[in-house]
Motif scaffolding. Structure first.
Motif, PDB file in Angstrom:
ATOM      1  N   PRO A 141       0.792  -1.305  -0.178  1.00 15.66           N
ATOM      2  CA  PRO A 141      -0.035  -0.023   0.069  1.00 15.66           C
ATOM      3  C   PRO A 141       0.870   1.148   0.103  1.00 15.66           C
ATOM      4  N   TYR A 144      -2.541   6.007   3.454  1.00 16.62           N
ATOM      5  CA  TYR A 144      -3.604   5.490   4.250  1.00 16.62           C
ATOM      6  C   TYR A 144      -4.533   5.154   3.672  1.00 16.62           C
ATOM      7  N   LEU A 147      -3.949   1.775   2.432  1.00 14.78           N
ATOM      8  CA  LEU A 147      -4.178   0.691   3.460  1.00 14.78           C
ATOM      9  C   LEU A 147      -5.570   0.422   3.823  1.00 14.78           C
ATOM     10  N   SER A 150      -6.723  -1.990   1.411  1.00 17.96           N
ATOM     11  CA  SER A 150      -6.131  -3.045   1.634  1.00 17.96           C
ATOM     12  C   SER A 150      -6.808  -4.055   2.610  1.00 17.96           C
ATOM     13  N   TYR A 151      -7.094  -3.181   3.692  1.00 17.55           N
ATOM     14  CA  TYR A 151      -8.451  -3.806   4.819  1.00 17.55           C
ATOM     15  C   TYR A 151      -9.564  -4.445   4.344  1.00 17.55           C
TER      16      TYR A 151
END
Ligand code: NAI
Ligand code: 15L
Length: 275
Positions: A141, A144, A147, A150-151
């Motif tokens: 990633p 933020y 990220l 990605s989560y």
């Protein structure tokens, strides 16, 4: 709203989050053939207001109870809502991280079995533009924002393994009317090809959790979709018609992140909140 008996569509009701956004406005039209009713949702006001075979339910994805109500009565979810560019972690936490969790929890509780998740190339943005990667590449990633996507993909994986909810996560490149710069000559995804990806994601059986890269049939693409070949995605458009216009722009320096990394400028955003 009652279902018009003369309309025959594969799904009764599809929920589209982010429906007031750039892509949401496009999908509001292009997903019409696939559902009798499209439930449009966004934190922002919907313009124009609900038309035929549409219903609007305004909702903040960060509000768990509201998301639970939002998902009631839907057969599939096309999740495009949330913060769509780089911001501080605090700004991204509610809409993207909590929001996507709320959506999967609501899907579980209401028995929704299919989700299309608008993931992003920023999940793998720290790969270089001279690399070709497939969906098995370790995530890198670049922000933020990346990220949070990605989560979202991890949630999709967990909710399939644990509860059997199937998801196609589309790592969208750059989906705009035109490729706007050199990077987008590779990352561009036309609106028609995006719609095809969603259609394949909704109707292909047994997708489990499939990750697919969202790029058109561009001359040089960094992403190999063989691991998603069961979707039979066949992009029809290409960024080539925009090349001359793009290459007439002054070229960024060779070491500019926009020329080096798949995620472009996102890799150099932040830090946020330093005094
Ligand atoms: P956009 O910013 O135009 O649309 C996002 C929508 O989400 C907005 O209408 C916004 O009001 C809504 N939203 C923001 N916070 C919310 C909240 N707390 N609750 C409910 N709704 C909220 O972005 P765009 O370009 O239409 O992208 C749509 C989705 O696709 C986003 O999830 C984005 O991350 C993803 N994506 C888009 C790409 C592109 O090239 N356009 C590339 C990769 C991913
Ligand atoms: C994204 O994920 C963003 O939502 C979009 O606004 C663009 O920045 C796109 O990626 C891109 O990488 O071009």
């Amino acid at each position: 709203m009652t279902t018009p008996s003369s309309v025959h569509t594969p799904f009764n009701r599809i929920l589209l989050t982010g429906a007031a956004g750039g892509l949401g406005k496009v999908l509001r039209e292009s997903l019409r053939p696939y559902a009798t009713i499209i439930r449009l949702s966004d934190i922002a006001e919907m313009a124009p207001a609900a038309g035929a075979r549409e219903e609007v339910q305004r909702c903040d994805l960060a509000d768990k109870a509201a998301v639970h109500q939002l998902v009631e009565g839907v057969d599939a979810i096309v999740h495009f809502g949330g913060v769509s560019t780089e911001h501080s972690f605090e700004d991204i936490l509610g809409p993207n991280i909590c929001g996507t969790y709320h959506l999967y929890e609501a899907a579980r509780r209401h028995g929704v079995k299919r989700v299309i998740f608008a993931s992003s190339n920023h999940v793998i943005g720290f790969y270089r533009q001279d690399q070709t990667i497939d969906a098995s590449a370790v995530k890198r990633p670049d922000s933020y924002y990346g990220l949070s996507k990605s989560y979202g993909e991890d949630l999709a994986s967990f909710y399939f393994d644990r509860y059997g909810i199937e998801t196609v996560s589309i790592r969208i490149g750059s989906s705009f009317p035109e490729a706007q710069n050199r990077r987008m000559l590779s990352s561009w995804l036309s609106y028609d090809d995006l719609t095809q990806l969603i259609e394949r994601g909704l109707f292909t059986p047994n997708v489990g959790h499939t990750v697919v890269y969202g790029a058109s049939n561009n001359e040089k693409v960094w992403w190999d979709n063989r691991l998603a070949s069961h979707l039979n995605y066949q992009p029809k458009d290409s960024s080539e018609p925009f090349r001359a216009k793009v290459e007439a722009q002054p070229a960024p320096a060779a070491d500019d992140p926009a020329m080096v990394y798949q995620g472009g400028a996102f890799v150099a955003s932040g830090p946020f909140g330093d005094a």
